[in-house]
Design a protein around this motif. Sequence first.
Motif, short mmCIF file in Angstrom:
data_model
loop_
_atom_site.label_atom_id
_atom_site.label_comp_id
_atom_site.label_asym_id
_atom_site.label_seq_id
_atom_site.Cartn_x
_atom_site.Cartn_y
_atom_site.Cartn_z
N VAL A 105 -6.15 -7.89 -0.63
CA VAL A 105 -5.29 -7.37 0.42
C VAL A 105 -6.02 -6.21 1.08
O VAL A 105 -6.77 -5.49 0.43
N TYR A 106 -5.79 -6.06 2.37
CA TYR A 106 -6.49 -5.05 3.16
C TYR A 106 -5.50 -4.11 3.84
O TYR A 106 -4.35 -4.48 4.11
N LEU A 107 -5.98 -2.93 4.15
CA LEU A 107 -5.23 -2.01 5.00
C LEU A 107 -6.21 -1.45 6.03
O LEU A 107 -7.09 -0.66 5.70
N CYS A 152 -2.88 0.52 -4.01
CA CYS A 152 -2.29 -0.79 -3.78
C CYS A 152 -1.40 -1.15 -4.96
O CYS A 152 -1.58 -0.63 -6.07
N ILE A 163 -1.68 -4.24 7.64
CA ILE A 163 -1.88 -4.84 6.33
C ILE A 163 -2.13 -6.32 6.51
O ILE A 163 -1.51 -6.97 7.35
N SER A 164 -3.05 -6.85 5.73
CA SER A 164 -3.34 -8.28 5.78
C SER A 164 -3.81 -8.72 4.39
O SER A 164 -4.07 -7.88 3.53
N ARG A 165 -3.91 -10.00 4.20
CA ARG A 165 -4.36 -10.50 2.90
C ARG A 165 -5.17 -11.77 3.09
O ARG A 165 -4.97 -12.52 4.06
N TYR A 216 6.26 -2.03 7.70
CA TYR A 216 5.53 -0.77 7.72
C TYR A 216 6.48 0.42 7.68
O TYR A 216 7.57 0.38 8.25
N TRP A 248 0.86 -1.19 0.00
CA TRP A 248 0.00 0.00 0.00
C TRP A 248 0.89 1.24 0.00
O TRP A 248 1.91 1.28 0.72
N ALA A 294 3.01 0.19 3.56
CA ALA A 294 3.15 -1.15 4.13
C ALA A 294 3.24 -2.17 3.01
O ALA A 294 2.78 -1.93 1.89
N ARG A 295 3.82 -3.31 3.32
CA ARG A 295 3.83 -4.41 2.37
C ARG A 295 3.66 -5.73 3.13
O ARG A 295 3.92 -5.81 4.34
N THR A 311 5.27 -8.86 7.33
CA THR A 311 4.80 -7.53 6.99
C THR A 311 5.86 -6.51 7.32
O THR A 311 6.75 -6.76 8.15
#
Length: 120
Positions: free
Chosen positions: A78-80, A95, A69-71, A59, A35, A48-49, A57
């Motif tokens: 993928v979420y933020l 993203c 961040i998650s997926r 940040y 992101w 973040a990645r 992860t």
Amino acid sequence: VQLQASGGGLVQAGGSLRLSCAASDRTFSSYVMGWFRQAPGKAREFIARINWSGANTYYAGSAKGRFTISRDNAKNTVYLQMNSLEPEDTAVYYCAADRTVKLDLLWDYWGQGTQVTVSS
């Protein structure tokens, strides 16, 4: 791979938002996802990645402790999660995807961006 970001909006300072980024590629789980954001008049910056499995992860300092961040590889998404938002977080959020970890902005694939506006 095509990326579609969503979830932006207007929120008051201290509030929360969750951004989502849906990928079209069936090999989504093989991509590192990231992101980024770009505020008006400023350069795009890394937020973040997350690695392919979600186990690792990383940040930027501005995101640590507030953003997560998650997926979900089953959903190609993928979420933020953004908490304790501040007016300084106002930006267009993007993203991005790449098959390798990039330490710069030269990621292979980018979404269209979603606007986040934090009011004071």
